[in-house]
Motif scaffolding. Structure first.
Motif, PDB file in Angstrom:
ATOM      1  N   ALA A   1      38.002  27.697  47.196  1.00  0.00           N
ATOM      2  CA  ALA A   1      38.264  27.650  45.760  1.00  0.00           C
ATOM      3  C   ALA A   1      39.257  28.725  45.340  1.00  0.00           C
ATOM      4  O   ALA A   1      40.147  28.477  44.517  1.00  0.00           O
ATOM      5  CB  ALA A   1      36.955  27.804  44.986  1.00  0.00           C
ATOM      6  N   GLU A   2      39.113  29.909  45.900  1.00  0.00           N
ATOM      7  CA  GLU A   2      40.064  30.985  45.602  1.00  0.00           C
ATOM      8  C   GLU A   2      41.471  30.592  46.043  1.00  0.00           C
ATOM      9  O   GLU A   2      42.457  30.868  45.347  1.00  0.00           O
ATOM     10  CB  GLU A   2      39.633  32.281  46.299  1.00  0.00           C
ATOM     11  N   ARG A   3      41.569  29.938  47.193  1.00  0.00           N
ATOM     12  CA  ARG A   3      42.888  29.509  47.680  1.00  0.00           C
ATOM     13  C   ARG A   3      43.481  28.428  46.781  1.00  0.00           C
ATOM     14  O   ARG A   3      44.693  28.390  46.558  1.00  0.00           O
ATOM     15  CB  ARG A   3      42.783  29.006  49.121  1.00  0.00           C
ATOM     16  N   ILE A   4      42.634  27.549  46.256  1.00  0.00           N
ATOM     17  CA  ILE A   4      43.127  26.514  45.345  1.00  0.00           C
ATOM     18  C   ILE A   4      43.704  27.149  44.094  1.00  0.00           C
ATOM     19  O   ILE A   4      44.788  26.779  43.622  1.00  0.00           O
ATOM     20  CB  ILE A   4      41.999  25.526  44.983  1.00  0.00           C
ATOM     21  N   VAL A   5      42.995  28.137  43.552  1.00  0.00           N
ATOM     22  CA  VAL A   5      43.483  28.806  42.347  1.00  0.00           C
ATOM     23  C   VAL A   5      44.790  29.537  42.625  1.00  0.00           C
ATOM     24  O   VAL A   5      45.776  29.407  41.890  1.00  0.00           O
ATOM     25  CB  VAL A   5      42.432  29.784  41.790  1.00  0.00           C
ATOM     26  N   SER A   6      44.836  30.279  43.704  1.00  0.00           N
ATOM     27  CA  SER A   6      46.042  31.073  43.988  1.00  0.00           C
ATOM     28  C   SER A   6      47.206  30.196  44.404  1.00  0.00           C
ATOM     29  O   SER A   6      48.368  30.538  44.170  1.00  0.00           O
ATOM     30  CB  SER A   6      45.754  32.098  45.086  1.00  0.00           C
ATOM     31  N   GLY A   7      46.908  29.025  44.982  1.00  0.00           N
ATOM     32  CA  GLY A   7      47.982  28.137  45.403  1.00  0.00           C
ATOM     33  C   GLY A   7      48.473  27.234  44.302  1.00  0.00           C
ATOM     34  O   GLY A   7      49.657  27.183  43.990  1.00  0.00           O
ATOM     35  N   ASP A   8      47.554  26.515  43.646  1.00  0.00           N
ATOM     36  CA  ASP A   8      47.959  25.536  42.648  1.00  0.00           C
ATOM     37  C   ASP A   8      48.294  26.159  41.310  1.00  0.00           C
ATOM     38  O   ASP A   8      49.014  25.568  40.509  1.00  0.00           O
ATOM     39  CB  ASP A   8      46.837  24.516  42.441  1.00  0.00           C
ATOM     40  N   PHE A   9      47.740  27.323  41.044  1.00  0.00           N
ATOM     41  CA  PHE A   9      47.986  27.926  39.743  1.00  0.00           C
ATOM     42  C   PHE A   9      48.588  29.321  39.879  1.00  0.00           C
ATOM     43  O   PHE A   9      48.388  30.179  39.042  1.00  0.00           O
ATOM     44  CB  PHE A   9      46.670  27.989  38.935  1.00  0.00           C
ATOM     45  N   ALA A  10      49.317  29.529  40.975  1.00  0.00           N
ATOM     46  CA  ALA A  10      49.952  30.825  41.186  1.00  0.00           C
ATOM     47  C   ALA A  10      50.965  31.091  40.083  1.00  0.00           C
ATOM     48  O   ALA A  10      51.613  30.179  39.574  1.00  0.00           O
ATOM     49  CB  ALA A  10      50.630  30.853  42.549  1.00  0.00           C
ATOM     50  N   MET A  11      51.080  32.343  39.727  1.00  0.00           N
ATOM     51  CA  MET A  11      51.976  32.728  38.642  1.00  0.00           C
ATOM     52  C   MET A  11      53.316  33.200  39.194  1.00  0.00           C
ATOM     53  O   MET A  11      53.400  33.716  40.305  1.00  0.00           O
ATOM     54  CB  MET A  11      51.335  33.840  37.811  1.00  0.00           C
ATOM     55  N   GLU A  12      54.333  32.982  38.398  1.00  0.00           N
ATOM     56  CA  GLU A  12      55.638  33.528  38.738  1.00  0.00           C
ATOM     57  C   GLU A  12      56.125  34.377  37.570  1.00  0.00           C
ATOM     58  O   GLU A  12      55.778  34.131  36.411  1.00  0.00           O
ATOM     59  CB  GLU A  12      56.642  32.414  39.047  1.00  0.00           C
ATOM     60  N   THR A  13      56.919  35.376  37.879  1.00  0.00           N
ATOM     61  CA  THR A  13      57.437  36.284  36.856  1.00  0.00           C
ATOM     62  C   THR A  13      58.823  35.827  36.421  1.00  0.00           C
ATOM     63  O   THR A  13      59.675  35.509  37.248  1.00  0.00           O
ATOM     64  CB  THR A  13      57.523  37.716  37.398  1.00  0.00           C
TER      65      THR A  13
END
Length: 396
Positions: A225-237
């Motif tokens: 689940a943590e990987r899904i969040v960091s992968g699918d909803f990763a932020m960019e600056t």
């Protein structure tokens, strides 16, 4: 044609023993994934869908304080009801609680599936125009073996006919209510609501499921689940810049950074001519590719005559929030011979912070002169330059 009313039951009455292996203090639905409780993520997924009218959590009798601690508030979110001894019994309690509202459709969702997307929810709803029930499912890719004792293989199943069911599962409310009531009178326990519907003779159709729509069951599922969040909803600056200039005209004060500063002149402009906030607004808009201040607030539009520039700044900030982003930091440089700026910087930071809902330590405001050169050196006006750094969900 009347729009169908749609309610959602979130089944959160389990103890989550398998996911709590290893000594986790909280049931899985109250544990965090990337800093947000699983149940909160699940509920928010349905709050984000515009077609959903009511959401009813069904919780364990011993979890009332845990649920209250989530602090969730929305006029579509109903007070939770207590579940039963099994998932099937908990769903029935939820259906009974919804009965006075008489929704046309009901979606039933496991609390431990926090990644249902708006598109997936919409697909399930759409199928209910033609069928009695609907559920997302994924085709099985592994070869499936049948064993009677868990050791000896007795058959190989045709995987082309097998699908792994997910939630939300959707139904016409009256039909699933009747089916659940009938099912409660027999000793058999059903694995999901679609099975009850099938048993009752209802036509249930499948829609394409989502591989990320996982059900958190075991401790290692939290890592996925943590990987899904960091992968699918990763932020960019992203970074944007702004520049603005306004001349002086007769007056007794200037507006800078949302603060009125007494002075021998004022700045000329259609709004309050706050050159600092205009530059800052353009910087934020630039960072998210939303044009400039004139696109959103045309100077020819008389409703903005004399308007406070905090209106423009807040609009830019709201656009960032609407994208699921956040403002990381802001930097403003004001160029003028006068008025003196330094003593007003804390007040400016406070106004900007309140307008955008960020901390003052994310806002830098500096002032300098042009050493008597150019129009600012001749004290004919003020220049402001700004930069904005924002984080937004990563795009393609």
């Amino acid at each position: 044609m009347r729009q169908k009313s749609i309610a959602v039951i979130i089944v959160a009455a389990g103890q989550g023993e398998r996911a709590s292996a290893g000594g986790a203090p909280d049931p899985k639905q109250y544990r965090n994934v990337a800093g947000v409780p699983v149940l909160q993520r699940t509920i928010q997924a349905f709050l984000d869908h515009p077609a959903i009218g009511q959401i009813l959590p069904v919780v364990h009798a011993g979890h009332a304080e845990r649920y209250a601690a989530l602090g969730l508030s929305d006029n579509r979110l109903l007070a939770p009801v207590l579940g039963g001894g099994t998932r099937q019994a908990s769903v029935l309690e939820g259906i009974k609680a919804l009965a006075p509202l008489r929704p046309d459709l009901v979606l039933i969702q496991d609390a431990a599936r926090p990644f249902a997307t708006t598109d997936l929810i919409g697909d399930v709803i759409a199928v209910l125009d033609q069928y009695d029930g609907a559920l997302p499912a994924l085709g099985v890719t592994d070869t499936i073996k049948r064993s009677l004792d868990g050791r000896l293989v007795v058959a190989t199943e045709d995987r082309n006919q097998l699908h792994a069911a997910q939630t939300p599962q959707g139904f016409r409310f009256g039909q699933i209510f009747s089916a659940h009531m009938r099912a409660s009178t027999i000793r058999r326990q059903f694995t999901d609501d679609a099975e009850i519907a099938e048993w009752a003779g209802l036509k249930v159709a499948m829609v394409m499921g989502d591989p990320n729509n996982i059900k958190i069951t075991h401790p290692q599922d939290f890592e996925r689940a943590e990987r899904i969040v960091s992968g699918d909803f990763a932020m960019e600056t992203r970074v944007g810049t702004g520049f603005d200039v306004h001349p002086f005209e007769a007056g007794d004060a200037v507006w800078l950074g949302g603060v009125r500063i007494p002075y021998r002149a004022k700045l000329k402009g259609h709004s309050d001519a706050d050159v600092a906030l205009h530059a800052l607004t353009d910087a934020i808009l630039g960072a998210i590719g939303e044009g400039d201040i004139g696109v959103h607030f045309p100077p020819a539009d008389m409703q903005w005559k004399g308007a406070a520039s905090t209106i423009f700044l807040k609009h830019a900030g709201d656009l960032v929030t609407g994208l699921g982003g956040r403002i990381v930091n802001l930097d403003v440089t004001i160029v003028c011979e006068g008025p003196r700026i330094a003593q007003h910087v804390p007040a400016m930071q406070a106004v900007i912070a309140e307008t955008l809902g960020i901390a003052t330590n994310r806002i830098a405001i500096k002032a300098t002169t042009s050493e008597k050169l150019g129009f600012t050196g001749r004290e004919e006006g003020i220049v402001a330059m700004a930069s904005a750094s924002v984080e937004v969900p990563r795009g393609d």
